[in-house]
Design a protein around this motif. Structure first.
Motif, PDB file in Angstrom:
ATOM      1  N   SER A 141      10.549  13.642  -8.876  1.00  0.00           N
ATOM      2  CA  SER A 141      10.569  12.409  -8.088  1.00  0.00           C
ATOM      3  C   SER A 141       9.192  11.742  -8.082  1.00  0.00           C
ATOM      4  O   SER A 141       9.087  10.515  -8.117  1.00  0.00           O
ATOM      5  CB  SER A 141      11.042  12.698  -6.658  1.00  0.00           C
ATOM      6  OG  SER A 141      10.070  13.431  -5.932  1.00  0.00           O
TER       7      SER A 141
ATOM      8  N   GLN B 198       6.409   3.462 -11.465  1.00  0.00           N
ATOM      9  CA  GLN B 198       6.687   2.161 -10.851  1.00  0.00           C
ATOM     10  C   GLN B 198       5.428   1.429 -10.381  1.00  0.00           C
ATOM     11  O   GLN B 198       5.507   0.299  -9.929  1.00  0.00           O
ATOM     12  CB  GLN B 198       7.632   2.345  -9.651  1.00  0.00           C
ATOM     13  CG  GLN B 198       8.912   3.095  -9.967  1.00  0.00           C
ATOM     14  CD  GLN B 198       9.707   2.436 -11.082  1.00  0.00           C
ATOM     15  OE1 GLN B 198       9.991   1.244 -11.029  1.00  0.00           O
ATOM     16  NE2 GLN B 198      10.080   3.212 -12.082  1.00  0.00           N
TER      17      GLN B 198
ATOM     18  N   PHE C 230      17.589   1.865  -5.631  1.00  0.00           N
ATOM     19  CA  PHE C 230      16.423   2.590  -6.140  1.00  0.00           C
ATOM     20  C   PHE C 230      15.141   1.805  -5.870  1.00  0.00           C
ATOM     21  O   PHE C 230      14.136   2.363  -5.411  1.00  0.00           O
ATOM     22  CB  PHE C 230      16.572   2.847  -7.635  1.00  0.00           C
ATOM     23  CG  PHE C 230      15.410   3.608  -8.226  1.00  0.00           C
ATOM     24  CD1 PHE C 230      15.256   4.964  -7.996  1.00  0.00           C
ATOM     25  CD2 PHE C 230      14.468   2.955  -9.007  1.00  0.00           C
ATOM     26  CE1 PHE C 230      14.177   5.662  -8.526  1.00  0.00           C
ATOM     27  CE2 PHE C 230      13.387   3.642  -9.547  1.00  0.00           C
ATOM     28  CZ  PHE C 230      13.248   4.990  -9.302  1.00  0.00           C
TER      29      PHE C 230
ATOM     30  N   ALA D 238      14.385   1.971  -2.258  1.00  0.00           N
ATOM     31  CA  ALA D 238      13.981   3.319  -1.864  1.00  0.00           C
ATOM     32  C   ALA D 238      12.501   3.543  -2.135  1.00  0.00           C
ATOM     33  O   ALA D 238      11.823   4.282  -1.401  1.00  0.00           O
ATOM     34  CB  ALA D 238      14.815   4.366  -2.601  1.00  0.00           C
TER      35      ALA D 238
ATOM     36  N   VAL E 258      17.856   7.614   1.034  1.00  0.00           N
ATOM     37  CA  VAL E 258      17.373   8.090  -0.269  1.00  0.00           C
ATOM     38  C   VAL E 258      15.889   8.440  -0.175  1.00  0.00           C
ATOM     39  O   VAL E 258      15.444   9.488  -0.665  1.00  0.00           O
ATOM     40  CB  VAL E 258      17.606   7.021  -1.357  1.00  0.00           C
ATOM     41  CG1 VAL E 258      16.933   7.436  -2.665  1.00  0.00           C
ATOM     42  CG2 VAL E 258      19.098   6.809  -1.585  1.00  0.00           C
TER      43      VAL E 258
ATOM     44  N   PRO F 280      18.856   2.929   1.181  1.00  0.00           N
ATOM     45  CA  PRO F 280      17.543   3.310   0.629  1.00  0.00           C
ATOM     46  C   PRO F 280      16.700   4.120   1.615  1.00  0.00           C
ATOM     47  O   PRO F 280      15.874   4.934   1.191  1.00  0.00           O
ATOM     48  CB  PRO F 280      16.886   1.965   0.304  1.00  0.00           C
ATOM     49  CG  PRO F 280      17.625   0.952   1.093  1.00  0.00           C
ATOM     50  CD  PRO F 280      19.023   1.456   1.186  1.00  0.00           C
TER      51      PRO F 280
END
Length: 446
Positions: free
Chosen positions: A408, A415, A210, A213, A64, A61
């Protein structure tokens, strides 16, 4: 370097004359400025939470998150070298969208993120870390700390960046110390290297990486502040991209090494439960490093982040003042020092007030959301401004990078929690009111 009172740099174009900031920042100083801001205090607290998401595979992560940060960094490299003016994202938005209100909102989100971040970092400084050495009320300690930071900021950019250089070396040394201590432990037969390739039991690797990250991405936030000191950088078109990408790459390498070392030394469950994960790692190695030493290093890391955030906020307010997006008083420069003293005083005062309005976690999450809105605007602005040509050479990003950068940002925004969205919406609403009041005042005076 120029000590004149008006802007004469060729990169400035034909803009109206205005008080000039001193070009005292070299390439090496800028590199350390960005590195110090990116490293900040995040890595000292987030390793445990990342391990809680993915187990021992913390380096995945991290990589990423670095890739995601580099997407938006490429957009900043192009626009900062194309339009090297203090104000950063607000300047880009004004040129791209031709709407003063949109430019104001972008600049206000960036400015608000800086002020909120300074408040959160000051609380972190005055909390448990400072409590190791002295017993003081956190809010009072935070206010006193912000006053000291403001004084250093007002003294001059060269003094501030030199202080950043020393603090960056200290906090980087702390991270290197973690890696060295674990290496000594491993060479003596301790630790478990296999943990570095083991995911959390029962976790879906893709989903886990994810989620982790998203946490790791927070540790890379900070590079954007460099856009607001560009008027104080020597030869910005050549220096800025090298310093930006070099600092992010350095931070990424350190994060991967530290995360891997932490996994080798301590099981993920133990890291997750620790409020001071790197201190837990050092203690697990058995290497004789005093506990107070890491508290001191953490204080330096937090102080460095607060100083750089204070610099960014004041320079952004100065830039918006010169553009007419904020009252012209923000553009006042301290004679002899060449620092925006009014902007420093106002942004510091607001940060002091915010220290009493929320926890460190709430303030930090609000910062991230506000910055993602700014990053989204900047990535889109790169593509819009491709038709705008300038006479001097500048960095140009591959077209796919700002597209991926914008996507992105949208993903990361989904989130965020409803509470953070509400807090951010209130801040943006305050900005809208301020904008309307400024417009009405100017019309009345006209």
């Amino acid at each position: 370097m120029t000590n004149q009172n008006t802007s004469t740099d060729p990169h400035e174009g034909a803009a109206p004359t205005r008080p000039a900031l001193k070009r005292d920042i070299s390439g090496k100083m800028l590199y350390l400025f960005i590195l110090g801001d990116v490293l900040g205090a995040g890595i000292y607290a987030l390793v445990g939470q990342i391990a809680g998401e993915v187990g021992g595979v913390t380096w995945v992560p991290m990589l990423v998150a670095l890739a995601l940060a580099l997407l938006t960094a490429a957009s900043y490299a192009e626009l900062v070298t194309k339009y090297p003016h203090a104000g950063g994202s607000a300047v880009f938005a004004e040129r791209a969208y031709k709407l003063p209100f949109v430019a104001f909102l972008v600049g206000f989100c960036m400015l608000s993120a800086g002020v909120v971040s300074a408040a959160g970092l000051s609380l972190a400084f005055a909390g448990d870390y400072l409590g190791t050495f002295i017993d003081i009320d956190p809010v009072l300690g935070a206010v006193l700390f912000l006053a000291v930071v403001a004084a250093l900021n007002a003294r001059g950019i060269k003094e501030s960046v030199r202080a950043n250089l020393v603090m960056t070396v200290i906090e980087t040394t702390g991270l290197v110390l973690v890696v060295v201590a674990v290496s000594v432990m491993f060479s003596g037969g301790g630790g478990d290297l296999s943990r570095a390739v083991q995911f959390e039991s029962g976790a879906n690797p893709v989903i886990a990486v994810f989620g982790a990250a998203l946490l790791a991405y927070y540790s890379f936030v900070g590079f954007e502040t460099s856009a607001n000191v560009i008027e104080e950088v020597k030869n910005p078109s050549r220096v800025y991209p090298r310093a930006l990408f070099g600092a992010l790459a350095t931070a990424g390498i350190l994060y991967v090494l530290v995360g891997t070392a932490a996994s080798v030394a301590v099981p993920a469950a133990d890291l997750q439960d620790s409020t001071g994960p790197l201190l837990t790692v050092v203690q697990a190695t058995g290497v004789a490093i005093p506990a107070w030493l890491f508290s001191l290093i953490a204080l330096v890391a937090v102080a460095n982040g607060a100083l750089l955030t204070s610099i960014m906020s004041s320079r952004l307010a100065y830039g918006m003042g010169t553009q007419g997006l904020l009252p012209s008083v923000f553009a006042k420069v301290l004679p002899g020092r060449g620092t925006p003293w009014v902007a420093i005083l106002i942004t510091t005062a607001l940060a002091m007030v915010l220290t009493a309005t929320g926890s460190i976690a709430t303030l930090a999450e609000t910062v991230v959301l506000l910055l993602l809105l700014v990053f989204l605007s900047t990535n889109i602005a790169v593509l819009v401004l491709r038709r705008d040509k300038v006479e001097h050479e500048h960095f140009r990003a591959w077209s796919v990078l700002p597209v991926l950068g914008a996507l992105s940002c949208l993903v990361l925004l989904t989130q965020q929690s409803g509470e953070v969205w509400l807090r951010s919406a209130i801040i943006i609403a305050v900005g809208c009111i301020l904008y309307a009041a400024t417009k009405l005042t100017r019309r009345a005076r006209a």
